[in-house]
Each structure stands twice: as C-alpha cells, then as structure tokens.
Design an enzyme around this catalytic site. Structure first.
Site, mmCIF file in Angstrom:
data_model
loop_
_atom_site.group_PDB
_atom_site.id
_atom_site.type_symbol
_atom_site.label_atom_id
_atom_site.label_comp_id
_atom_site.label_asym_id
_atom_site.label_seq_id
_atom_site.Cartn_x
_atom_site.Cartn_y
_atom_site.Cartn_z
ATOM 1 N N HIS A 1 -19.933 12.213 41.494
ATOM 2 C CA HIS A 1 -18.803 11.416 41.014
ATOM 3 C C HIS A 1 -19.357 10.028 40.671
ATOM 4 C CE1 HIS A 1 -14.920 9.923 40.265
ATOM 5 N NE2 HIS A 1 -14.264 10.355 41.329
ATOM 6 N N LYS B 1 -5.494 30.855 30.447
ATOM 7 C CA LYS B 1 -5.547 32.068 29.631
ATOM 8 C C LYS B 1 -6.970 32.590 29.490
ATOM 9 C CE LYS B 1 -1.715 30.093 26.994
ATOM 10 N NZ LYS B 1 -1.284 29.572 25.680
ATOM 11 N N ARG C 1 -6.222 8.305 41.736
ATOM 12 C CA ARG C 1 -6.952 7.067 41.454
ATOM 13 C C ARG C 1 -7.868 7.180 40.237
ATOM 14 N NH1 ARG C 1 -5.308 7.247 46.267
ATOM 15 N NH2 ARG C 1 -6.279 9.293 46.379
ATOM 16 N N THR C 2 -8.657 8.248 40.165
ATOM 17 C CA THR C 2 -9.622 8.350 39.065
ATOM 18 C C THR C 2 -8.917 8.456 37.721
ATOM 19 O OG1 THR C 2 -11.249 9.409 40.515
ATOM 20 C CG2 THR C 2 -11.572 9.650 38.151
ATOM 21 N N ARG D 1 -12.812 16.063 34.786
ATOM 22 C CA ARG D 1 -12.927 16.452 36.197
ATOM 23 C C ARG D 1 -12.810 17.966 36.255
ATOM 24 N NH1 ARG D 1 -10.113 13.806 41.387
ATOM 25 N NH2 ARG D 1 -11.874 12.435 40.977
#
Length: 394
Positions: A133, A84, A54-55, A105
C-alpha cells in the site's frame, strides 16, 4: 518521469522528498483556502474491488481539490463486470479510455503490477491484497517527518500488530529501510512479518529487523546493547515503549484470515493504552492506518502523541502531490528508482495462492532472482519467494 506507482520501491529517497515538498506546498494552499486548478479537465477513476473509506475518499478529495473530476466504482467485485467474470486486464483496458489516471484497490496480491503492465494511463496502487500500500507509506513517512521534525535515519520505529496480512506495514518497512530507520517488530505468533519482506530488507538495505512477540518482552543482552549502546547493563530490562521514537499499530486483518480465535487474544500483546503511553517519551508518536479495533485505546486520543488523525489528514496533500506528478502537471520531472529486472520464466505457478497470476488467464508469469538466497526466486507480481532447483529454470 515515473508513470505508475505500484510499490514504494518505485520511488527513490530523493523523489519521496520532492513529493513531500510539493505536499507541503499544497497543504499550505489548502489552509489558505486557495483555489488550485492544476488538474482542470482531468479525470481520475477510482476502481476499488475492496471496501475503503480513507484511501478512496482522500484520493477523490485530492483530485477535486486539484480542480479535476472523479468517476468511481466502489466494491467493484460485486457491482461491476467483475461479478460477471471479466478479467482485471480487460477492465483496465476499458477504464483507461474513460480516465486520465486510475487508482486501483484489489483483493489479489500483485494486481497493481498486472494493471500497470496493461494500462496506457498511470496506475496508482491503492492496496493489492496483503502485498503493498505505497501511498499509505508516503502518508506515514510524511507524518513522521512533520511531527518528529528530524531525519528518519537512525530513528527507532516499532511496527506492531498483524504484520503478516497488513499490507500497509510491508510498504512501510521498505520505506523505513530506505531512509535508514532501525526497525523493530512486535507481533503475536502467526502474525509476524513475512520472510520475503525480511529477506528483501536485509539484502537490499542491509538492515536486520529486531523481532518480538510482546511489547514488554524480556530483552537479551545483545538487544540491550543494540538499544542502549551499553555493553554491561546492570539489569537486563524488558522491551518498553520508552525505547521508540514512533510506534506504528495495526489491526488484525480478519477479512484475510479464515480462523484466528478472538481478536482480543492477539491484541493484548501489543495493546496501546493510556497506562502504557505514560511510559513513552514525551515526543514519541503513535500511528495507525485505521480503522482500529481494540488494539488502540480511545483513552489516548487526546494525548499529543496520538498522531493517527493527523496521519489520515495528511493523505489529501500527499495524494494531491502524487496525482499532479503522475499527470505531468508540475515542473518537476522524476525518474523511477528501479531498473527493469531480468525476468525468468520458470514454468511454475506462483506459490502464493492469492497471487493475481493464479487467477487471471493469459498472464505470462515472471520471476526475479532473490538477492542473497541460493536457488530462490521472487514473483515479479506479488514478491513471494519460492526455492527452485537450477535445473528447473528456463
């Protein structure tokens, strides 16, 4: 104009209301199928170190609908230079050359703040560990305002579920406090709202959160008075969904917990199903940031009080408004709600093992004094509190 959105506390009530007004404008334009080119020739990078549906998709949809373009790195922890060993700071310094705005995120608490400190382009926090959030909170507050059609101030809002590891609830609790709602928490043992969130809400907003373990818990006489304004009730009732204007449900965050038993053991204390919803007021709304597990029954999906799909849909106009504002593509000029706090270098690592400062090299750790708590300092990045004797500070 504010440059980054790291926390919901970066925005004043007035700024949030203006974001809602702009979101209303974009929502109407979308309904009319009107072409919007506010962000033509602008590029947004979505940099996601954790899975998202959704985000990420609502942000990308928002940018496309504004006429902009998107470059995306999903599951960056596996598919990018991070695999890496590249630091977040180095990644941000590279990506800022490719895009005009970055949505991040990350699985570490405080990662968004660290990214913002090292970026020349706007950073939007799309969720950092179990911390915050803020854009989900904008969607949540907008949903409450649109569906309840009145001020949030004075509303009775229940936050149910995994309140310890669920970042959406932390930001929402701050947002509700900012607007003057009465906040109730219903959480199984071990999943209560973190103390640092409670302390911050009490010290900065003067709000005392009412806490329960079950949605049908027996009420004390003091709680009855608080909820019904009756000083001498004939019978002390049990906590009931009928008290609340909005019920916000969250799933158990299994990905952040090593061992908690079965999900059903915990969700039974706050399960929302048709039988329970029948006891609620006609205009109570049930919200959920999704995805759900078994804490929210499918048998209520057709009930008019089920707001979670509208809540998800509102994510597009809200994020359109936010992107346009951060890129300076509107006439409105908004300012940060926060002043730069005084930072202390304590010479100690953050007590939160998942804090970004404990994994990134060459990060200057900083702490602020926690209001109302003696010898207690709050990590500038993840907000976790730790008590430190005065002779240990620099």
């Amino acid at each position: 104009m504010f440059k980054h959105l790291v926390s919901i506390d970066d925005l004043s009530k007035e700024t949030i209301e203006k974001i809602f007004k702009l979101a209303d404008h974009y929502r109407l334009q979308l309904e009319k199928k009107t072409s919007i080119n506010k962000c033509k020739d602008k590029i947004m990078a979505t940099l996601f170190y954790e899975p998202s549906t959704r985000t990420r998709m609502s942000f990308e949809s928002a940018m496309f609908r504004l006429g902009g373009k998107v470059i995306s790195s999903a599951d960056t922890k596996v598919t990018s230079a991070a695999a890496k060993g590249e630091s977040l700071v180095d990644t941000i310094k590279v990506i800022q050359s490719y895009a005009d705005i970055i949505v991040l995120r990350h699985f570490k608490d405080g990662a968004a703040m660290l990214a913002a400190e090292n970026s020349d382009v706007p950073i939007i926090n799309g969720g950092d560990g179990a911390h915050e959030h803020p854009t989900q909170t904008l969607c949540d507050l907008y949903t409450i305002k649109k569906l309840k059609k009145r001020k949030i101030e004075g509303m009775y809002v229940a936050l149910c579920g995994d309140l310890r590891y669920g970042r959406t609830v932390h930001s929402l609790a701050y947002g509700l406090a900012k607007f003057g709602a009465k906040i109730f928490t219903i959480a199984p043992e071990g999943f209560e709202l973190p103390e640092y969130v409670e302390h911050r809400i009490k010290s900065e907003y003067g709000i005392e959160i009412k806490k329960y373990k079950k949605i049908d818990e027996q009420l004390s006489q003091a709680d009855v008075f608080y909820m019904t304004q009756k000083t001498e009730p004939e019978l002390l009732p049990r906590l009931s969904i009928e008290f609340f204007d909005a019920v916000y449900v969250t799933r158990i965050q299994m990905e952040r917990i090593k061992s908690v038993g079965t999900i059903s053991e915990h969700t039974m204390s706050y399960l929302i199903n048709k039988e329970l919803l029948n006891k609620a007021k006609d205009d109570t709304i049930v919200m959920h940031p999704l995805p759900r597990r078994n804490e929210l029954s499918y048998d209520i999906d057709q009930d008019k009080r089920a707001a979670y799909f509208k809540q998800a849909a509102y994510g597009v106009p809200i994020r359109m408004a936010l992107i346009a504002l951060l890129l300076g593509m509107t006439k409105s000029k908004f300012k940060l709600d926060q002043k730069q706090p005084e930072l202390f270098s304590l010479g100690k690592k953050c007590s939160n093992e998942n804090c970004i400062t404990n994994v990134e090299e060459n990060v200057q750790r900083g702490y602020t004094k926690a209001n109302g708590l003696l010898n207690t300092y709050r990590c500038f990045y993840c907000d976790q509190e730790q008590e430190i004797k005065s002779n240990e500070t620099n």
